[in-house]
Design a protein around this motif. Structure first.
Motif, PDB file in Angstrom:
ATOM      1  N   PRO A 138       4.499   9.930  -6.792  1.00 43.02           N
ATOM      2  CA  PRO A 138       4.629   8.466  -6.763  1.00 43.02           C
ATOM      3  C   PRO A 138       5.740   8.042  -5.811  1.00 43.02           C
ATOM      4  CG  PRO A 138       4.438   9.247  -9.017  1.00 43.02           C
ATOM      5  CD  PRO A 138       4.595  10.469  -8.149  1.00 43.02           C
ATOM      6  N   TRP A 168       3.644   1.561  -1.577  1.00 37.24           N
ATOM      7  CA  TRP A 168       4.102   1.731  -2.952  1.00 37.24           C
ATOM      8  C   TRP A 168       3.018   2.303  -3.857  1.00 37.24           C
ATOM      9  CZ3 TRP A 168       8.798   2.427  -4.185  1.00 37.24           C
ATOM     10  CH2 TRP A 168       9.824   1.808  -3.463  1.00 37.24           C
ATOM     11  N   ASP A 169       1.753   2.079  -3.581  1.00 35.52           N
ATOM     12  CA  ASP A 169       0.709   2.628  -4.453  1.00 35.52           C
ATOM     13  C   ASP A 169      -0.089   3.757  -3.786  1.00 35.52           C
ATOM     14  OD1 ASP A 169      -1.203   1.314  -2.836  1.00 35.52           O
ATOM     15  OD2 ASP A 169      -1.464  -0.313  -4.247  1.00 35.52           O
ATOM     16  N   ARG A 196       0.836  -1.212   0.000  1.00 35.26           N
ATOM     17  CA  ARG A 196       0.000   0.000   0.000  1.00 35.26           C
ATOM     18  C   ARG A 196       0.867   1.257   0.000  1.00 35.26           C
ATOM     19  NH1 ARG A 196      -2.511  -3.577  -1.232  1.00 35.26           N
ATOM     20  NH2 ARG A 196      -1.792  -2.528  -3.091  1.00 35.26           N
ATOM     21  N   GLU A 207      -1.664   6.603  -5.864  1.00 30.54           N
ATOM     22  CA  GLU A 207      -2.858   6.259  -6.645  1.00 30.54           C
ATOM     23  C   GLU A 207      -4.130   6.572  -5.871  1.00 30.54           C
ATOM     24  OE1 GLU A 207      -2.604   2.200  -8.002  1.00 30.54           O
ATOM     25  OE2 GLU A 207      -0.502   2.484  -8.594  1.00 30.54           O
TER      26      GLU A 207
END
Length: 187
Positions: free
Chosen positions: A140, A129-130, A127, A133
């Motif tokens: 990022p 890492w993303d 989570r 989003e």
């Protein structure tokens, strides 16, 4: 007052490809995001997980200070449950330039040693890492980091390294040997 030697290790992961997933525990374990910032719930998790391993830095915070910490864009708390009972948590804290710190991670004492921690760390790191989003405006993720110390649970360092984290800094200091606060007064 007696002192102890405290060693703190900072670990990092610089690519989502470095994440080595842990085996999933049984179906009785679920993990979900606490989507409503709740100082009371977060303080319960913090005190219950960290009570026997010297977590004290947030114990003196007021409710407003807790809310300020939890209600910042991108801060997420993921909670592991064993058949509806909180078993542990991981708190993600985005920092500038695409860095995410795993601010807190751990299990309540009764749930340690049951393969829940590896699974929770796997999901929480994924989570991290993303995170961008789910939170427009965040950069990022390019790096996820965490620190652990010699007072944390005996399997903490091994769990981080098995998931793919690498040590990038080690610090040692002498500090007063204080009793653990426990999850409530007199515990």
């Amino acid at each position: 007052m007696s002192t102890i030697t405290l060693t703190t290790w900072s670990l990092e992961m610089t690519s989502p490809a470095d994440l080595v997933p842990a085996a999933e525990p049984g179906p009785e374990i679920t993990i979900s995001r606490a989507e409503v910032p709740s100082p009371e719930f977060s303080r319960f998790l913090y005190a219950s997980v960290g009570g026997d391993i010297h977590w004290t830095d947030r114990l003196s915070l007021t409710r407003a200070e807790w809310l300020e910490q939890l209600d910042r864009p991108g801060v997420e708390t993921w909670v592991a449950y064993d058949r509806g009972t909180p078993a542990g948590y991981i708190e993600l804290d985005p920092q500038p330039d695409g860095v995410v710190e795993i601010m807190y991670f751990g299990l309540l004492p009764d749930f340690r040693g049951r393969r829940i921690g590896g699974h929770l760390l796997t999901l929480g790191t994924a989570r991290a890492w993303d995170l961008a989003e789910r939170w427009p405006g965040l950069e990022p993720t390019r790096r996820v980091w965490v620190h652990t110390c010699s007072q944390d649970g005996p399997t903490a360092m091994d769990n981080y390294q098995r998931r793919g984290f690498k040590v990038f800094k080690t610090e040692t200091e002498e500090k007063p040997d204080t009793p653990t606060p426990g999850p409530w007064p007199g515990a």
